[in-house]
Every structure is written in structure tokens, then in C-alpha cells.
Design a protein around this motif. Structure first.
Motif, mmCIF file in Angstrom:
data_model
loop_
_atom_site.group_PDB
_atom_site.id
_atom_site.type_symbol
_atom_site.label_atom_id
_atom_site.label_comp_id
_atom_site.label_asym_id
_atom_site.label_seq_id
_atom_site.Cartn_x
_atom_site.Cartn_y
_atom_site.Cartn_z
ATOM 1 N N TYR A 119 0.814 -1.220 0.000
ATOM 2 C CA TYR A 119 0.000 0.000 0.000
ATOM 3 C C TYR A 119 0.846 1.268 0.000
ATOM 4 O O TYR A 119 0.367 2.333 0.361
ATOM 5 N N ARG A 359 -4.226 2.523 4.692
ATOM 6 C CA ARG A 359 -3.557 3.766 5.084
ATOM 7 C C ARG A 359 -4.211 4.386 6.314
ATOM 8 O O ARG A 359 -3.531 4.982 7.150
ATOM 9 N N SER A 362 -2.919 2.362 9.159
ATOM 10 C CA SER A 362 -1.536 2.772 9.409
ATOM 11 C C SER A 362 -1.487 4.078 10.194
ATOM 12 O O SER A 362 -0.696 4.221 11.132
#
Length: 386
Positions: A119, A359, A362
Motif C-alpha cells: 500500500y 492507510r 496505518s
């Protein structure tokens, strides 16, 4: 003692503005406002419980990301004063430079980067930009802290020009507000980078001794450090061990600072920079260690890598940290509804796209403290293995 301002110093009156224009303060420069916004940010407070080398709960004595950042800022102000640079800008960059770090230090970052490879990967410098431009959401008129271009550039490029491929977290913002990633940063940002090196070389030796990972006698053969201990022994032959160590390490600290100042002064003369623009386009750093001292630091770092960062007790902590990061990432990615409610709007905007969801996971995971990540693992997954 503040020396005369260098011609290539960054000046508030010539700062390159903010993405969202604001009225100037009547009593603070734009760089002071940057520094103050960083200090008051949620991400800065969380550094108190994020690992430097030892896990946050290992002991109150060891450095955390917060104490490290404060030490870096202090060194940076000293060097800037001697070089005639803007101490407010360098302090802002120094205090912000570790905002993007994950829990569990570089182990957490390595684990998250590996998990995020499909990613776009993870980079803590780029994440710091993402935090100060988007994820800090307190102001009525914008997301982020709306820092000056000069401060953002310093956070993004304090270690030098950013080479391709540019991390996505940085590329996204750069597309909106060009940070000129291919050039060097200001001299103030370069000072922050070298101050980071000085601070961690000094305090990692201190923390390693405190943790019993090596003894003073093992340091006597190292360059610079050994000479500092011998100087103390010659002057104070009967000094108790704790004072002896402190006196030697503060001399080591001083040698590094003085070398940066003298070397950078000489380099400034060679470059003949007359403006901050000249520093950015010089093609090489203005602020640096001398080649001889840099070679000595490599020997010291090799010793620390072998005796501290790869010590069995630290390696066990690293394995535990990796397990936590991997377990949380995979759990949140598989069931994003486990994220707190305030993150659900972002998940809705992602429309179920795996890339965007990863994301968001994350962002959330990298913002955790060591303690909270451990608690969340135990709450969502179960007890940690011994």
C-alpha cells in the motif's frame, strides 16, 4: 551567546507563508507560532510514551521520543546561536522531527513498513508531514497545524533531498504545496538533523551503560569516548563512577557540538552562501561533521549496534513489539470497524478500498503509544506470549 545573524539564515519576514493564509501575530514570529503549535499538538504529547530504544515501561530513567526531541532541540538552539542562524525555526523542526514515529521505536516502524509495502510503505518522516498537515484536527479553519512552508520543508528534508520514490504520505502534500523535495533544506533544518545525531549518540551510550549492556571499560577503546574518559581520569583520579561517567559523556557531547560548529563555519565560507536560497541550492550540506569525526562516529555506532541494539534483551523486546504491530494491523485491516468511532468517517470516505483502508489503519496504529498498543493487542487478540 547569540552571534550576528548569518546572511543565509532563515528570517521570519521572508518566510514563504502557510498553505492557508493567516494574519500575523503581534507578539510572536511565524516560526515561534510553528514551534508553539507543535508543542501543543496531540502527537507531541504522545511522544512521552513512545520508545527510543528501550520500551517505555522498562524504566522511567531511559529516554523516550519526547525526552529525545527536547534534547535535540536544545542542541540545535546552541549550534544555531553559534552559526548565526534562526533558533526558533530549528527548534520547531527539531521538536517535530519524530512526530511520525510508530510505537516501539524503529522496530515498530520496520514492522509497519513491511506490512504497508502493498500500500505504499511507511516512512516516519513522511508520516510527520501527514500528521502536521492533516491528522491533527483541532482548528476551525483547517486540518493540520498550518505550519509555515519553511518549517514543513525542514521536517520533510532535514536529512537531505528526498529521492524517488517519494513516500505517499509526503507526495500527497507536496502535490498541494510544493516543498521542492529535490533540494537541500535550510541551514536551520540541517542543524536539526545533525543535532539528532549528536543527541542519540550521546544518550544511547548513557542508556546502554545504565541498562548494563556494556561497561565503561569497554568504551575506553572507542574513538573520542575513550579519550574523554582518560581526560576525566587524569583530572579527577578518585572520582566516583557515576560522576566519572557524567563528566566523560558531557565532554563527548561537547566534542561533537564543537566539531559541527567549526566544520560548518568552514563549509559556509567555501559555499559563500548569501541567502537561504543559496544554501538550498548548494548541492551539498552546509551543516556537517568533519570527515575525521564522522569516521569515528561510524566506529561508535558499530559498537552500539552490536552491543546495544542487538543485545539479547533488546532483541526480545523487538520480537514482542513486532508481534503487537503485526497483530493489530492485520486485525484492524480485516475488521476496520474495530477502529474508534471517530475514525469511521474516514473509513466511509474510503468506500471499502483496501488501499485507503490500509492507510487509515496505518495512521491510527502509528499514532499509538507503546502502552496503548500493548493494551489494545491484549484486549482485541489476547495475552502476549512470554
Amino acid at each position: 551567546m547569540q552571534f550576528e545573524m548569518a546572511p543565509f539564515a532563515s528570517r521570519p519576514e521572508t518566510a514563504r507563508g502557510r498553505l492557508f493564509p493567516e494574519a500575523e501575530s503581534a507578539f510572536r514570529t511565524c516560526f515561534q507560532r510553528d514551534r508553539d503549535r507543535i508543542i501543543h499538538s496531540s502527537a507531541f504529547r504522545r511522544l512521552k510514551h513512545k520508545t527510543q530504544v528501550f520500551l517505555e515501561h522498562e524504566g522511567d530513567y531511559y529516554r523516550t521520543r519526547l525526552t529525545h526531541s527536547i534534547e535535540v532541540a536544545q542542541v540545535a538552539r546552541t549550534i544555531c546561536g553559534a552559526l548565526g542562524l534562526n533558533s526558533e525555526l530549528t527548534e520547531a523542526v527539531a521538536l517535530a522531527h519524530d512526530l511520525g514515529h510508530t510505537p516501539f521505536g524503529h522496530t515498530g516502524e520496520d514492522s509497519l513498513d513491511a506490512l504497508m509495502q502493498p500500500y505504499g510503505g511507511f516512512d516516519h518522516n513522511a508520516q510527520a508531514i501527514r500528521i502536521v498537515t492533516s491528522l491533527e484536527r483541532h482548528y476551525a479553519d483547517w486540518d493540520g497545524l498550518n505550519l509555515t512552508w519553511d518549517c514543513l520543508e525542514g521536517i520533510a528534508k532535514h536529512n537531505g533531498p528526498v529521492a524517488a520514490p517519494v513516500p505517499y504520505a509526503l507526495a500527497e502534500y507536496d502535490a498541494r504545496h510544493d516543498l521542492e523535495l529535490g533540494t537541500h533544506a535550510s541551514a536551520e533544518a540541517q542543524v536539526a538533523a545533525l543535532s539528532d545525531d549528536i543527541a542519540y549518540n550521546h544518550h544511547d551510550i548513557h542508556d546502554g551503560l545504565r541498562a548494563g549492556l556494556f561497561e565503561v571499560e569497554e568504551l575506553l577503546g572507542l574513538p573520542i569516548v575513550g579519550a574523554c574518559f582518560r581526560e576525566v581520569d587524569a583530572r579527577y583520579p578518585a572520582l566516583d563512577p557515576a560522576r566519572r561517567q557524567h563528566e566523560a559523556l558531557r565532554r563527548f557531547f561537547g566534542v561533537l557540538v564543537e566539531d559541527v560548529i567549526s566544520t560548518s563555519r568552514a563549509t559556509a565560507g567555501e559555499i559563500a552562501a548569501e541567502s537561504a536560497f543559496d544554501v538550498r541550492h548548494a548541492g551539498r550540506p552546509l551543516v556537517r561533521f568533519s570527515p575525521a569525526l564522522w569516521a569515528d562516529l561510524k566506529v561508535i555506532r558499530a559498537f552500539l549496534f552490536e552491543r546495544m541494539y542487538r543485545a539479547p534483551s533488546v532483541v526480545r523486546m523487538r520480537a514482542r513489539a513486532s508481534l503487537i504491530v503485526e497483530g493489530l494491523f492485520e486485525g484492524y485491516l480485516a475488521t476496520p470497524e474495530l477502529l474508534p468511532e471517530e475514525w469511521h468517517d474516514a473509513l466511509s470516505d474510503a468506500l471499502g478500498e483496501q488501499l485507503e483502508t490500509a492507510r487509515i489503519v496505518s495512521d491510527y496504529l502509528s499514532g499509538m503509544t507503546d502502552r496503548f498498543a500493548t493494551q489494545e493487542y491484549m484486549r482485541l487478540i489476547g495475552p502476549l506470549p512470554e
